[in-house]
Design a protein around this motif. Structure first.
Motif, mmCIF file in Angstrom:
data_model
loop_
_atom_site.group_PDB
_atom_site.id
_atom_site.type_symbol
_atom_site.label_atom_id
_atom_site.label_comp_id
_atom_site.label_asym_id
_atom_site.label_seq_id
_atom_site.Cartn_x
_atom_site.Cartn_y
_atom_site.Cartn_z
ATOM 1 N N ASN A 1 0.844 -1.258 -0.169
ATOM 2 C CA ASN A 1 -0.014 -0.067 -0.052
ATOM 3 C C ASN A 1 0.949 1.134 0.041
ATOM 4 O OD1 ASN A 1 -2.273 -1.583 0.120
ATOM 5 N ND2 ASN A 1 -1.968 -1.864 2.378
ATOM 6 N N GLU A 2 0.259 2.407 0.038
ATOM 7 C CA GLU A 2 1.000 3.680 0.040
ATOM 8 C C GLU A 2 1.531 3.545 1.539
ATOM 9 O OE1 GLU A 2 1.218 6.597 -1.959
ATOM 10 O OE2 GLU A 2 0.711 4.903 -3.225
ATOM 11 N N GLY A 3 2.930 4.089 1.461
ATOM 12 C CA GLY A 3 3.777 4.209 2.718
ATOM 13 C C GLY A 3 5.029 5.187 2.704
ATOM 14 N N SER A 4 5.893 5.068 3.479
ATOM 15 C CA SER A 4 7.268 5.842 3.555
ATOM 16 C C SER A 4 7.954 5.529 2.145
ATOM 17 C CB SER A 4 8.193 5.254 4.652
ATOM 18 O OG SER A 4 7.341 5.399 5.880
ATOM 19 N N ASN A 5 8.133 4.291 1.216
ATOM 20 C CA ASN A 5 8.733 4.314 0.246
ATOM 21 C C ASN A 5 8.071 4.963 -0.834
ATOM 22 O OD1 ASN A 5 9.391 2.823 -2.495
ATOM 23 N ND2 ASN A 5 10.858 2.168 -1.075
ATOM 24 N N SER A 6 6.801 4.840 -0.840
ATOM 25 C CA SER A 6 5.854 5.734 -1.933
ATOM 26 C C SER A 6 5.947 7.197 -1.784
ATOM 27 C CB SER A 6 4.386 5.395 -1.845
ATOM 28 O OG SER A 6 4.276 4.135 -1.389
ATOM 29 N N MET A 7 6.049 7.571 -0.510
ATOM 30 C CA MET A 7 6.149 8.952 -0.255
ATOM 31 C C MET A 7 7.568 9.406 -0.666
ATOM 32 S SD MET A 7 5.205 10.813 3.177
ATOM 33 C CE MET A 7 5.594 12.959 3.330
ATOM 34 N N PHE A 8 8.728 8.671 -0.315
ATOM 35 C CA PHE A 8 9.979 9.005 -0.557
ATOM 36 C C PHE A 8 10.259 9.151 -1.911
ATOM 37 C CE2 PHE A 8 14.375 7.879 -1.707
ATOM 38 C CZ PHE A 8 14.898 8.780 -0.862
ATOM 39 N N LYS A 9 9.658 8.259 -2.764
ATOM 40 C CA LYS A 9 9.658 8.173 -4.215
ATOM 41 C C LYS A 9 9.034 9.439 -4.626
ATOM 42 C CE LYS A 9 10.540 3.494 -5.021
ATOM 43 N NZ LYS A 9 9.871 2.219 -5.419
ATOM 44 N N LYS A 10 8.058 9.927 -4.275
ATOM 45 C CA LYS A 10 7.288 11.175 -4.671
ATOM 46 C C LYS A 10 8.119 12.269 -4.396
ATOM 47 C CE LYS A 10 2.498 9.205 -4.384
ATOM 48 N NZ LYS A 10 1.191 9.538 -3.513
ATOM 49 N N CYS A 11 8.698 12.297 -3.152
ATOM 50 C CA CYS A 11 9.303 13.524 -3.003
ATOM 51 C C CYS A 11 10.629 13.770 -3.738
ATOM 52 C CB CYS A 11 9.721 13.383 -1.630
ATOM 53 S SG CYS A 11 8.640 13.635 -0.056
ATOM 54 N N VAL A 12 11.266 12.535 -4.195
ATOM 55 C CA VAL A 12 12.328 12.743 -4.956
ATOM 56 C C VAL A 12 11.980 13.157 -6.308
ATOM 57 C CG1 VAL A 12 14.244 11.192 -6.354
ATOM 58 C CG2 VAL A 12 13.711 10.926 -3.843
ATOM 59 N N GLU A 13 10.828 12.602 -6.962
ATOM 60 C CA GLU A 13 10.210 12.959 -8.198
ATOM 61 C C GLU A 13 10.115 14.380 -8.129
ATOM 62 O OE1 GLU A 13 9.562 12.695 -12.002
ATOM 63 O OE2 GLU A 13 10.236 11.101 -10.805
ATOM 64 N N TYR A 14 9.294 14.791 -7.365
ATOM 65 C CA TYR A 14 9.197 16.416 -7.071
ATOM 66 C C TYR A 14 10.146 17.341 -7.136
ATOM 67 C CZ TYR A 14 4.043 15.808 -6.851
ATOM 68 O OH TYR A 14 2.672 15.502 -7.440
ATOM 69 N N LEU A 15 11.402 16.890 -6.481
ATOM 70 C CA LEU A 15 12.407 17.665 -6.121
ATOM 71 C C LEU A 15 13.227 17.621 -7.378
ATOM 72 C CD1 LEU A 15 12.888 16.844 -2.199
ATOM 73 C CD2 LEU A 15 11.898 18.816 -3.403
ATOM 74 N N LYS A 16 13.198 16.838 -8.375
ATOM 75 C CA LYS A 16 14.184 16.706 -9.411
ATOM 76 C C LYS A 16 14.490 18.133 -9.927
ATOM 77 C CE LYS A 16 13.641 12.124 -11.289
ATOM 78 N NZ LYS A 16 12.935 11.380 -12.447
ATOM 79 N N ASP A 17 13.414 19.247 -10.102
ATOM 80 C CA ASP A 17 13.790 20.541 -10.705
ATOM 81 C C ASP A 17 14.409 21.430 -9.921
ATOM 82 O OD1 ASP A 17 11.674 21.118 -8.980
ATOM 83 O OD2 ASP A 17 10.224 21.359 -10.334
ATOM 84 N N ASN A 18 14.806 20.797 -8.456
ATOM 85 C CA ASN A 18 15.606 21.730 -7.638
ATOM 86 C C ASN A 18 14.759 22.836 -7.023
ATOM 87 O OD1 ASN A 18 18.072 20.231 -7.921
ATOM 88 N ND2 ASN A 18 18.441 21.437 -9.872
ATOM 89 N N LYS A 19 13.539 22.793 -7.096
ATOM 90 C CA LYS A 19 12.681 23.826 -6.539
ATOM 91 C C LYS A 19 12.442 23.019 -5.148
ATOM 92 C CE LYS A 19 10.456 25.488 -10.586
ATOM 93 N NZ LYS A 19 9.372 25.829 -11.425
ATOM 94 N N SER A 20 12.018 24.134 -4.402
ATOM 95 C CA SER A 20 11.247 23.592 -2.856
ATOM 96 C C SER A 20 9.859 23.623 -2.651
ATOM 97 C CB SER A 20 12.114 24.622 -1.844
ATOM 98 O OG SER A 20 11.480 24.231 -0.670
ATOM 99 N N TYR A 21 9.524 22.260 -2.085
ATOM 100 C CA TYR A 21 8.100 22.195 -1.930
ATOM 101 C C TYR A 21 7.651 21.746 -0.467
ATOM 102 C CZ TYR A 21 7.815 21.594 -6.935
ATOM 103 O OH TYR A 21 7.875 21.619 -8.349
ATOM 104 N N LYS A 22 6.685 22.166 -0.171
ATOM 105 C CA LYS A 22 6.284 21.776 1.492
ATOM 106 C C LYS A 22 5.659 20.363 1.278
ATOM 107 C CE LYS A 22 5.190 26.608 2.762
ATOM 108 N NZ LYS A 22 4.092 27.096 3.298
#
Length: 74
Positions: free
Chosen positions: A48-69
């Motif tokens: 299910n959704e969990g820490s690994n899923s969230m970690f991968k989403k964070c890495v994907e979103y941060l690829k563009d070197n912008k900052s997100y909450k």
């Protein structure tokens, strides 16, 4: 502005934990997490959704070197 730090513990990323239930079960049998056989650990990996899923989403979103909450990522 500033720096955002996301703190993911490797065991929870590996287990894809969404809570501590599986980790608690593992710790009952193996108090020293470093001594747990990988084959035993694999039984507790969440599909299910969990820490690994969230970690991968964070890495994907941060690829563009912008900052997100965190609420912008999840």
């Amino acid at each position: 502005k500033g720096i955002t730090i996301l703190n993911f513990h490797p065991i929870h990323v590996f287990l894809n934990s969404s809570n501590s239930n599986n980790y608690d079960q593992i710790k009952k049998k193996y108090p020293n997490i470093a001594e747990v056989p990988e084959t035993f650990l694999r039984k507790f990996i969440s599909k299910n959704e969990g820490s690994n899923s969230m970690f991968k989403k964070c890495v994907e979103y941060l690829k563009d070197n912008k900052s997100y909450k965190i609420n912008e990522v999840t």
